[in-house]
Scaffold this active site. Structure first.
Site, mmCIF file in Angstrom:
data_model
loop_
_atom_site.group_PDB
_atom_site.id
_atom_site.type_symbol
_atom_site.label_atom_id
_atom_site.label_comp_id
_atom_site.label_asym_id
_atom_site.label_seq_id
_atom_site.Cartn_x
_atom_site.Cartn_y
_atom_site.Cartn_z
ATOM 1 N N CYS A 142 0.817 -1.225 0.018
ATOM 2 C CA CYS A 142 0.107 0.039 0.087
ATOM 3 C C CYS A 142 0.732 1.174 -0.205
ATOM 4 C CB CYS A 142 -1.026 -0.115 1.074
ATOM 5 S SG CYS A 142 -0.092 -0.271 2.688
ATOM 6 N N HIS A 143 2.052 1.116 0.299
ATOM 7 C CA HIS A 143 3.145 2.297 0.365
ATOM 8 C C HIS A 143 3.256 2.955 -0.939
ATOM 9 C CE1 HIS A 143 5.636 -1.231 0.126
ATOM 10 N NE2 HIS A 143 6.431 -0.251 -0.476
#
Length: 177
Positions: A142-143
C-alpha cells in the site's frame, strides 16, 4: 448451534532498519498481518475486523517470512512478493489488495489509476479506504500508492517510513515545494 472457536494465530517481532515489525501468521505459516510495533494498536484493530477475537500467541516467525523480510531490507525489493498472505475483507477490498500486489517495486500508482485498473474508476475514495484497511502492509504494498499529483499521501506506518520504503525501492521522489 455450536460456535466455531477463533482461528489460532501466532505473532512474532522482526527487526528492520525502520524499527521493529510485528507479523501475524496462521498455523500454516501464512501471513495474516504485518505492521510496525509502533502501530500495533492499528494492527490489532484490523486483525479483529478480519479474523475475529483471536489473540495471537507469541511464536517464532516462519523461516520464509523472516528470510523474505531480511532479503527485502537487504535490497532484494521483490522478495516480499514470494510470501503467501491471507486475510478476510470484502470482495472490493480483496480486489484492491490483489491489485496493489501487481504494482512492482520501484513504481507507484495514484489512487485513481488503481481504481481504474480494477474497473471502478469512480471509486477513488473507496480504493483509498480499502488501501487503509490493508492488514498486510509492506507485503501488500500500500506504500506504493501516491496522490494524483505525485505527492506522498497517508501511510499507516507513517510518512517517513513511506518515504524511506519508496526510496529503498528506487522511486525518485519529487521534492516538496
Amino acid at each position: 448451534m455450536a460456535r466455531t472457536p477463533p482461528e489460532t494465530l501466532y505473532t512474532a517481532a522482526l527487526p528492520t532498519p525502520l524499527g521493529e515489525a510485528r507479523v501475524v501468521f496462521d498455523r500454516d505459516g501464512v501471513l495474516c498481518a504485518f505492521d510496525w510495533t509502533s502501530h500495533e494498536a492499528r494492527m490489532r484493530r484490523l486483525l479483529r475486523r478480519h479474523h475475529g477475537p483471536a489473540q495471537p500467541e507469541t511464536a517464532a516467525a516462519p523461516p520464509a517470512v523472516r528470510q523474505a523480510v531480511a532479503d527485502y531490507f537487504d535490497g532484494q525489493v521483490e522478495a516480499l512478493a514470494r510470501l503467501a498472505w491471507r486475510t478476510n475483507g470484502t470482495a472490493f477490498q480483496q480486489a484492491v489488495w490483489r491489485a496493489l500486489c501487481e504494482i512492482p517495486a520501484g513504481r507507484t500508482e495514484s489512487y485513481g489509476q488503481l481504481a481504474a485498473r480494477i474497473g471502478a474508476p469512480k471509486a477513488v475514495r473507496a480504493v483509498g479506504l480499502a488501501n487503509g484497511a490493508n492488514p498486510v502492509g509492506l507485503v501488500v504494498p500500500c506504500h506504493r500508492v501516491i496522490g494524483a499529483d505525485g505527492s506522498l499521501t497517508g501511510y499507516g506506518g507513517g510518512m517517513e517510513r513511506k518515504r524511506w520504503l519508496l526510496a529503498h525501492e528506487g522511486v525518485a521522489l519529487r521534492q516538496a515545494a
